[in-house]
Design a protein around this motif. Structure first.
Motif, short mmCIF file in Angstrom:
data_model
loop_
_atom_site.label_atom_id
_atom_site.label_comp_id
_atom_site.label_asym_id
_atom_site.label_seq_id
_atom_site.Cartn_x
_atom_site.Cartn_y
_atom_site.Cartn_z
N LEU A 93 3.56 -11.13 8.53
CA LEU A 93 4.09 -10.05 7.70
C LEU A 93 4.44 -10.55 6.31
N GLU A 94 5.05 -11.72 6.26
CA GLU A 94 5.40 -12.28 4.95
C GLU A 94 4.15 -12.59 4.13
N ALA A 95 3.09 -13.06 4.79
CA ALA A 95 1.84 -13.35 4.09
C ALA A 95 1.19 -12.06 3.57
N LEU A 116 11.07 -4.48 3.10
CA LEU A 116 9.60 -4.50 3.08
C LEU A 116 9.04 -4.97 4.42
N ILE A 117 9.66 -5.98 5.00
CA ILE A 117 9.21 -6.48 6.31
C ILE A 117 9.34 -5.38 7.37
N ILE A 118 10.45 -4.66 7.35
CA ILE A 118 10.66 -3.60 8.34
C ILE A 118 9.59 -2.52 8.19
N ALA A 119 9.32 -2.10 6.96
CA ALA A 119 8.31 -1.06 6.74
C ALA A 119 6.92 -1.56 7.11
N ALA A 120 6.60 -2.80 6.73
CA ALA A 120 5.28 -3.36 7.05
C ALA A 120 5.08 -3.48 8.56
N THR A 121 6.13 -3.81 9.27
CA THR A 121 6.05 -3.89 10.74
C THR A 121 5.63 -2.55 11.32
N GLN A 122 6.24 -1.48 10.83
CA GLN A 122 5.90 -0.15 11.33
C GLN A 122 4.47 0.23 10.99
N ILE A 123 4.04 -0.10 9.78
CA ILE A 123 2.70 0.29 9.33
C ILE A 123 1.62 -0.47 10.09
N VAL A 124 1.81 -1.77 10.26
CA VAL A 124 0.74 -2.63 10.77
C VAL A 124 0.77 -2.77 12.30
N PHE A 150 13.11 -1.59 -8.04
CA PHE A 150 11.90 -2.03 -7.35
C PHE A 150 11.26 -0.92 -6.52
N ALA A 151 11.74 0.31 -6.63
CA ALA A 151 11.24 1.40 -5.79
C ALA A 151 9.74 1.61 -5.96
N LYS A 152 9.26 1.56 -7.21
CA LYS A 152 7.83 1.77 -7.45
C LYS A 152 7.02 0.62 -6.85
N LEU A 153 7.55 -0.59 -6.94
CA LEU A 153 6.87 -1.75 -6.35
C LEU A 153 6.76 -1.59 -4.83
N VAL A 154 7.85 -1.16 -4.20
CA VAL A 154 7.85 -0.93 -2.76
C VAL A 154 6.78 0.08 -2.39
N ASN A 155 6.70 1.16 -3.14
CA ASN A 155 5.72 2.21 -2.88
C ASN A 155 4.30 1.66 -3.00
N ALA A 156 4.06 0.88 -4.06
CA ALA A 156 2.71 0.37 -4.30
C ALA A 156 2.28 -0.63 -3.23
N VAL A 157 3.16 -1.55 -2.89
CA VAL A 157 2.83 -2.58 -1.89
C VAL A 157 2.56 -1.95 -0.53
N LEU A 158 3.41 -1.04 -0.11
CA LEU A 158 3.25 -0.45 1.21
C LEU A 158 2.05 0.48 1.29
N ARG A 159 1.75 1.20 0.20
CA ARG A 159 0.56 2.05 0.21
C ARG A 159 -0.72 1.21 0.28
N ARG A 160 -0.69 0.04 -0.33
CA ARG A 160 -1.83 -0.87 -0.18
C ARG A 160 -1.97 -1.33 1.25
N ALA A 167 -8.16 -4.75 7.24
CA ALA A 167 -8.41 -6.02 6.57
C ALA A 167 -7.21 -6.94 6.67
N VAL A 168 -6.02 -6.36 6.57
CA VAL A 168 -4.78 -7.15 6.66
C VAL A 168 -4.67 -7.84 8.00
N LEU A 169 -4.96 -7.13 9.07
CA LEU A 169 -4.89 -7.72 10.41
C LEU A 169 -5.87 -8.87 10.55
N GLU A 170 -7.07 -8.70 9.98
CA GLU A 170 -8.08 -9.75 10.09
C GLU A 170 -7.71 -10.96 9.25
N GLU A 171 -7.23 -10.74 8.04
CA GLU A 171 -6.96 -11.86 7.14
C GLU A 171 -5.77 -12.70 7.57
N THR A 172 -4.87 -12.12 8.39
CA THR A 172 -3.68 -12.87 8.83
C THR A 172 -3.77 -13.32 10.29
N SER A 173 -4.87 -13.02 10.96
CA SER A 173 -4.96 -13.30 12.40
C SER A 173 -4.86 -14.78 12.73
#
Length: 467
Positions: A93-95, A116-124, A150-160, A167-173
Motif C-alpha cells: 500500500l505504501e508503495a 491515504l492507507i485506509i482509503a487505498a486499502t478499501q479501493i484495492v 492536501f484535499a486535492k492531492l488526496v482526491n488525485a492520488v486515490l482516483r488514480r 496495474a497496481v496489484l500487478e506492480e506490487t505483487s
C-alpha cells in the motif's frame, strides 16, 4: 503551515458564534455516513504503527479506543476489517501511494499518510465502493486543519488508484509484506523461500479451528468442517458468530488453533495424572488436559483472565482447581506429574490473526521475552515430580524464544532430558517435527487443496522429562 500544529489555519466563527476547533470539526461527521468509521480506522492504524499499540486492546468492547467504541457493531466490524487488511498489505500500500506522488509527503504528515492507507486499502483490497472511499478520504482531509490543504492531492492520488487498480496489484505483487527487520530475521533462520512462504501465508486471514471434547470426526461432519491431522476441526468460510454454531451452547467444543492443540498432545496419555497448566487463560489447553482425564490445576496471574478462564470451563462443563498467582511465586506443596508452560512471547507466529504484531514488536521485545520465558521455565521445572513431564511452548517463530533457549537450558541441567518426537507418530505433520524432535510449525504449513484454508499458527514446543 507547520503540519504538527494542532490549531486551524483560519478561525472562522460558525453561525452560532462558536469557534471551530479541530475536535469540533472532526466530530461533525454525523451528516456523512461512514466517515466516523474511517476516522476511527485511521486513528487505530496510527496507534499501531506510530505508537506500537495492540489492536486487540484498542478494539476491546469495554476498554477500547473511544472513537472505535462510539461506533455501532457493523461499523466496528468494518473498522477491524480495514485495519487488519491495511496491516497485512502495508508495504504494498505504501508503495502504491508513493508511486503516485510527485514528491514524498512531508515528514510530519502522518495523519494524512494513514488516511491515504485506509482509503487505498478499501479501493484495492476490500469490496468497498470506490467513489465512497475517495469521497470520505477527501472529506476527512477537509475536516482536519492539518490536512485541509492536501484535499486535492488526496482526491488525485486515490482516483488514480481507482483507474489503475489492476496495474497496481500487478506492480506490487512482488513486494514482501513484512517489515524489513522481521523478514531479515526469518530469512536468516529459515531461508528466503520459507520466509517468502510465511509472508504470503500471512496475507490470508487464519481459519477457525475447533477442538472437540470427544467425537471430533462426528462434529467435523455436523459442522461441515474438515478433520485436520492434529485432530482439530477446521471450519469452512461462514458469516455470523461462532457462538451460534451447533454444539457451542452444549459445550462440546471450543475455538483453538490447530497448532495450539499440539503441546498437550505431546504428553501422551493423561488419564489419572495430576497436571498444572501455567499461564492458563483463556483455557484451551486446560480444557484439553481435563477432557483427556487429567486432574488439573490452572494458574493465571491476571484476575480478569482467570475469570474468563472460569467462564470458558463452565460453558464446557469442565472443572479444574483455579489459582490466581504470579507463576514465579507459585509453590504448591505437592509436585505434579505433568507441567505445561505455554509462555508469554512475541506472538510472531500469530500474524495471520494479529498482523499488528509485526508493527508493535521488534527485536528488542524478542530478546526481553526470551529472558522472561527462561525464568518461567526454570521455575516450572521445580513443580514436576522426578520422572514427570514438562512441555514448554509458545507462539513465536523466533528460535531465540525457542530452540536457542532450550539448548542453553539442557546444556546446563543434568536433571532434564528431551523427549523427542518421531515424525512417523505424527502423520500429516511430519514437516513440523524438527531434527531434534521438537515441534516447529509455521503459517505456511498444513497446505490444503480441498477448499479449506491452509496454514497453522507458528508454534514451538518441546517435551522434557525430569530425571
Amino acid at each position: 503551515m507547520d503540519l504538527n500544529d494542532q490549531r486551524p489555519a483560519q478561525k472562522k466563527p460558525q453561525k452560532n458564534g462558536r469557534r471551530i476547533t479541530p475536535a469540533s470539526l472532526e466530530n461533525q461527521h454525523e451528516d456523512k455516513p461512514g466517515l466516523a468509521a474511517r476516522i476511527a480506522a485511521s486513528r487505530l492504524l496510527s496507534a499501531v504503527i506510530d505508537k506500537k499499540t495492540s489492536l486487540d486492546g484498542m478494539t476491546d468492547s469495554q476498554h477500547g479506543n473511544p472513537a472505535y467504541l462510539a461506533l455501532n457493531d457493523a461499523d466496528r466490524a468494518l473498522v477491524r476489517a480495514i485495519v487488519t487488511t491495511a496491516l497485512r498489505f502495508l508495504p504494498r500500500l505504501e508503495a502504491m501511494i508513493a508511486a503516485r506522488l510527485d514528491t514524498p509527503l512531508p515528514e510530519g504528515a502522518r495523519a494524512l499518510h494513514h488516511s491515504l492507507i485506509i482509503a487505498a486499502t478499501q479501493i484495492v483490497y476490500l469490496d468497498s465502493p470506490d467513489h465512497s472511499a475517495v469521497d470520505l478520504a477527501v472529506e476527512q482531509a477537509h475536516r482536519d486543519p492539518r490536512n485541509r490543504r492536501f484535499a486535492k492531492l488526496v482526491n488525485a492520488v486515490l482516483r488514480r488508484l481507482v483507474r489503475e487498480k489492476s496495474a497496481v496489484l500487478e506492480e506490487t505483487s512482488g513486494i514482501v509484506c513484512l517489515p524489513d527487520w522481521f523478514y531479515r530475521r526469518l530469512s536468516s533462520v529459515y531461508g528466503e523461500p520459507a520466509a517468502n512462504a510465511i509472508a504470503e501465508a500471512q496475507l490470508q486471514p487464519a481459519a477457525i479451528d475447533l477442538t472437540a471434547k470427544a467425537d471430533a470426526a462426528l462434529w467435523a461432519e455436523r459442522l461441515q468442517g474438515f478433520l485436520l491431522p492434529t485432530g482439530s476441526i477446521r471450519l469452512g468460510a461462514f458469516s455470523g458468530a461462532v457462538s451460534a454454531l451447533e454444539g457451542f451452547e452444549e459445550g462440546v467444543w471450543w475455538v483453538q488453533d490447530a497448532a495450539a492443540s499440539l503441546p498437550v498432545k505431546m504428553f501422551g496419555m493423561l488419564k489419572g495424572k495430576t497436571a498444572v497448566d501455567l499461564c492458563a487463560a483463556p483455557g484451551g489447553k486446560t480444557a484439553q488436559l481435563i477432557a483427556g482425564g487429567a486432574v488439573v490445576t490452572a494458574v493465571e496471574q491476571s484476575a480478569n483472565r482467570l475469570k474468563r478462564l472460569e467462564g470458558n470451563l463452565a460453558r464446557l462443563g469442565l472443572e479444574a482447581t483455579l489459582v490466581q498467582s504470579d507463576l514465579l511465586a507459585f509453590a504448591p506443596q505437592t509436585l505434579f506429574d505433568l507441567v505445561l508452560l505455554d509462555a508469554p512471547c512475541s506472538s510472531t507466529g500469530t500474524i495471520r490473526r494479529h498482523p499488528d504484531v509485526l508493527y508493535t514488536k521488534g527485536p528488542e521485545d524478542i530478546a526481553k521475552l526470551a529472558g522472561v520465558q527462561e525464568k518461567l521455565l526454570r521455575h516450572a521445572v521445580t513443580l514436576v515430580k522426578p520422572g514427570g513431564s514438562i512441555v514448554f511452548s509458545n507462539c513465536s517463530l523466533d528460535p531465540v524464544e525457542g530452540e536457542e533457549m532450550m539448548s542453553r537450558l539442557l546444556n546446563e541441567r543434568d536433571d532434564l532430558q528431551r523427549v523427542p518426537l518421531l515424525p512417523s507418530d505424527w502423520p500429516g505433520l511430519e514437516e513440523a517435527v524438527t531434527p531434534l524432535g521438537d515441534f516447529r510449525t509455521s503459517p505456511a504449513m498444513l497446505r490444503l487443496d480441498n477448499g479449506f484454508a491452509s496454514g497453522l499458527d507458528g508454534f514451538y514446543a518441546c517435551h522434557l522429562r525430569r530425571i
